[in-house]
Design a protein around this motif. Structure first.
Motif, PDB file in Angstrom:
ATOM      1  N   VAL A 210       1.005  -1.246  -0.016  1.00 29.25           N
ATOM      2  CA  VAL A 210      -0.058   0.418   0.268  1.00 29.25           C
ATOM      3  C   VAL A 210       1.156   1.275   0.046  1.00 29.25           C
ATOM      4  O   VAL A 210       1.667   1.630   0.573  1.00 29.25           O
ATOM      5  N   PRO A 211       0.353   2.473  -0.497  1.00 27.96           N
ATOM      6  CA  PRO A 211       1.457   3.735  -0.272  1.00 27.96           C
ATOM      7  C   PRO A 211       1.986   3.806   0.823  1.00 27.96           C
ATOM      8  O   PRO A 211       3.396   4.159   0.341  1.00 27.96           O
ATOM      9  N   ASP A 212       1.581   3.881   1.880  1.00 27.04           N
ATOM     10  CA  ASP A 212       2.280   4.673   2.785  1.00 27.04           C
ATOM     11  C   ASP A 212       3.154   3.465   3.777  1.00 27.04           C
ATOM     12  O   ASP A 212       4.120   3.489   4.774  1.00 27.04           O
ATOM     13  N   ALA A 213       3.212   2.446   2.451  1.00 24.78           N
ATOM     14  CA  ALA A 213       4.040   0.659   2.845  1.00 24.78           C
ATOM     15  C   ALA A 213       6.256   1.506   3.165  1.00 24.78           C
ATOM     16  O   ALA A 213       6.592   2.225   2.319  1.00 24.78           O
ATOM     17  N   PRO A 214       6.935   1.368   3.982  1.00 23.39           N
ATOM     18  CA  PRO A 214       7.605   1.696   4.353  1.00 23.39           C
ATOM     19  C   PRO A 214       8.905   0.806   3.147  1.00 23.39           C
ATOM     20  O   PRO A 214       9.712   2.396   2.852  1.00 23.39           O
ATOM     21  N   GLU A 215       8.586  -0.090   2.922  1.00 21.46           N
ATOM     22  CA  GLU A 215       9.661  -0.514   2.020  1.00 21.46           C
ATOM     23  C   GLU A 215       9.651   0.264   0.907  1.00 21.46           C
ATOM     24  O   GLU A 215       9.553   0.002  -0.238  1.00 21.46           O
ATOM     25  N   LEU A 216       8.257   1.439   0.314  1.00 22.51           N
ATOM     26  CA  LEU A 216       8.134   2.112  -1.241  1.00 22.51           C
ATOM     27  C   LEU A 216       8.750   3.183  -0.806  1.00 22.51           C
ATOM     28  O   LEU A 216       8.430   3.907  -1.687  1.00 22.51           O
ATOM     29  N   ALA A 217       9.618   3.793   0.119  1.00 22.60           N
ATOM     30  CA  ALA A 217      10.029   4.860   0.507  1.00 22.60           C
ATOM     31  C   ALA A 217      10.564   5.752  -0.831  1.00 22.60           C
ATOM     32  O   ALA A 217      10.772   6.683  -1.200  1.00 22.60           O
ATOM     33  N   GLU A 218      11.406   5.016  -1.255  1.00 23.98           N
ATOM     34  CA  GLU A 218      12.371   5.183  -2.128  1.00 23.98           C
ATOM     35  C   GLU A 218      11.764   5.774  -3.739  1.00 23.98           C
ATOM     36  O   GLU A 218      12.631   6.421  -3.915  1.00 23.98           O
ATOM     37  N   MET A 219      10.838   5.111  -3.638  1.00 20.14           N
ATOM     38  CA  MET A 219      10.143   4.857  -5.378  1.00 20.14           C
ATOM     39  C   MET A 219       9.752   6.435  -5.119  1.00 20.14           C
ATOM     40  O   MET A 219       9.816   7.211  -5.800  1.00 20.14           O
ATOM     41  N   TRP A 220       8.843   6.367  -3.311  1.00 19.55           N
ATOM     42  CA  TRP A 220       8.274   7.796  -3.618  1.00 19.55           C
ATOM     43  C   TRP A 220       9.489   9.047  -4.009  1.00 19.55           C
ATOM     44  O   TRP A 220       8.690   9.867  -4.075  1.00 19.55           O
ATOM     45  N   ALA A 221      10.323   8.810  -3.408  1.00 17.55           N
ATOM     46  CA  ALA A 221      11.322   9.552  -3.429  1.00 17.55           C
ATOM     47  C   ALA A 221      12.105  10.163  -4.689  1.00 17.55           C
ATOM     48  O   ALA A 221      12.462  11.363  -4.638  1.00 17.55           O
ATOM     49  N   VAL A 222      11.733   9.083  -5.553  1.00 15.51           N
ATOM     50  CA  VAL A 222      12.199   9.481  -7.104  1.00 15.51           C
ATOM     51  C   VAL A 222      10.943   9.916  -7.983  1.00 15.51           C
ATOM     52  O   VAL A 222      11.556   9.853  -9.610  1.00 15.51           O
ATOM     53  N   ALA A 223       9.670   9.679  -7.596  1.00 18.34           N
ATOM     54  CA  ALA A 223       8.903   9.326  -8.561  1.00 18.34           C
ATOM     55  C   ALA A 223       7.593   9.952  -7.627  1.00 18.34           C
ATOM     56  O   ALA A 223       7.171   9.443  -6.869  1.00 18.34           O
ATOM     57  N   ALA A 224       6.027   9.749  -8.809  1.00 16.26           N
ATOM     58  CA  ALA A 224       4.897  10.739  -7.835  1.00 16.26           C
ATOM     59  C   ALA A 224       4.175   9.506  -8.667  1.00 16.26           C
ATOM     60  O   ALA A 224       4.426   9.230  -9.677  1.00 16.26           O
ATOM     61  N   ASP A 225       3.057   8.376  -8.265  1.00 19.31           N
ATOM     62  CA  ASP A 225       1.763   7.691  -8.256  1.00 19.31           C
ATOM     63  C   ASP A 225       1.056   8.743  -9.980  1.00 19.31           C
ATOM     64  O   ASP A 225       1.346  10.120  -9.800  1.00 19.31           O
ATOM     65  N   ALA A 226       0.580   7.835 -10.820  1.00 17.86           N
ATOM     66  CA  ALA A 226      -0.211   9.183 -11.351  1.00 17.86           C
ATOM     67  C   ALA A 226      -1.250   9.960 -11.341  1.00 17.86           C
ATOM     68  O   ALA A 226      -2.003  10.896 -11.632  1.00 17.86           O
ATOM     69  N   ASP A 227      -1.625   9.043 -10.073  1.00 17.20           N
ATOM     70  CA  ASP A 227      -3.215   9.508  -9.524  1.00 17.20           C
ATOM     71  C   ASP A 227      -2.887  10.526  -8.112  1.00 17.20           C
ATOM     72  O   ASP A 227      -1.764  10.976  -7.300  1.00 17.20           O
ATOM     73  N   PRO A 228      -2.555  12.569  -8.972  1.00 19.21           N
ATOM     74  CA  PRO A 228      -2.485  13.018  -7.840  1.00 19.21           C
ATOM     75  C   PRO A 228      -3.161  13.233  -6.415  1.00 19.21           C
ATOM     76  O   PRO A 228      -2.421  13.807  -5.477  1.00 19.21           O
ATOM     77  N   GLU A 229      -4.090  12.732  -6.298  1.00 21.73           N
ATOM     78  CA  GLU A 229      -4.760  12.657  -4.507  1.00 21.73           C
ATOM     79  C   GLU A 229      -4.018  11.445  -4.376  1.00 21.73           C
ATOM     80  O   GLU A 229      -4.017  11.210  -3.239  1.00 21.73           O
TER      81      GLU A 229
END
Length: 284
Positions: A210-229
């Protein structure tokens, strides 16, 4: 008894009848094409991308014909498939071309040879992993297996292709299954490092988190989801993409503006289709 001449006349009549039913020989005139909803694009949408875990094994009757119809309903320029068997992708691509007139190139990121999943002969099982379909040619294809796949080999693939009229690096991945958070964190770090080397990139995939899972932190640091919300700390506003009401499927955009998106239910998978329209217009 019917004479030879009578048999030929009867056969000719049957052929004429079949041609009348089927219509012209163009791809959209085939008998078995499932009608598309009103308003479906007649050709690929050049700035549209899609990610879809097509589910394996699901074994829904006529699944590849149905999968092709679902894709044709939105006609993306680029589609990233996960849990994809090579044989299934070949059939989906053929249905898209010969039933709907949508012609795609295909590249594979198979990281597993699986007879139980993909069939084939026990000593020559089918390839299983990711695939990218693109209406434009693809170059610089790579397929990378993660150092640790978890309970099943996993990896990412990447190609350079045209999206919204501009060359773009496109990634497609499938991270480790649920309840393997530490493994996914290592995989996401590997993927994020590869994405960060590009000024502009699109990352498609099933991240099993899910979006707030700690394991996705590095992905959120380099890109954003296409759903702006949808952001890493705002799971309540993210549209769910699975039958168990979680968002696991992402279209990460790096230095690319979103221009619309949609999540679409399908009977052919336990994951929904997620598409995004993007804007690659350079700022003036």
């Amino acid at each position: 008894m019917v004479s030879g001449t009578g048999v030929r006349l009867l056969a000719g009549a049957m052929i004429v009848a079949c041609m009348t039913l089927v219509g012209p020989s163009a791809p959209k005139g085939t008998l078995f094409a499932r009608p598309l909803p009103a308003g479906a694009p007649e050709d690929v949408v050049p700035n549209r991308v899609m990610t879809w875990n097509i589910c394996n094994p699901c074994n829904e009757s006529g699944q590849n014909i149905g999968r092709a119809a679902d894709i044709a309903t939105y006609a993306p320029q680029v589609i990233g498939l996960q849990e994809a068997c090579v044989r299934d992708v070949e059939r989906i691509r053929d249905h898209l071309e010969y039933q709907y007139g949508l012609v795609y190139q295909v590249e594979y990121g198979s990281v597993l040879r699986s007879w139980s999943r993909c069939g084939g002969l026990p000593w020559r099982p089918g390839g299983f992993g990711q695939a990218i379909l693109s209406a434009a040619p693809m170059t610089d294809h790579v397929s990378v297996e993660y150092p640790d796949g978890g309970s099943e080999d996993r990896g990412y693939m990447a190609v350079t292709t045209t999206v919204d009229g501009r060359p773009t690096r496109v990634f497609n991945t499938h991270l480790a299954q649920r309840r393997q958070e530490a493994v996914r964190a290592e995989q996401a770090d590997v993927l994020a490092a590869a994405v960060a080397r590009h000024d502009r990139a699109i990352v498609l995939g099933d991240f099993n988190a899910v979006p707030d899972a700690p394991e996705l932190a590095e992905m959120w640091a380099v890109a954003a989801d296409a759903d702006p919300e949808c952001r890493s700390g705002a799971t309540g506003t993210c549209e769910v993409t699975t039958d168990w009401y979680s968002k696991f499927d992402y279209i990460f955009l790096r230095d690319i503006a979103p221009a619309g998106h949609g999540v679409h239910l399908t009977r052919y998978s336990d994951h929904n289709m997620f598409h995004a329209d993007v804007d690659l217009t350079d700022p003036t």
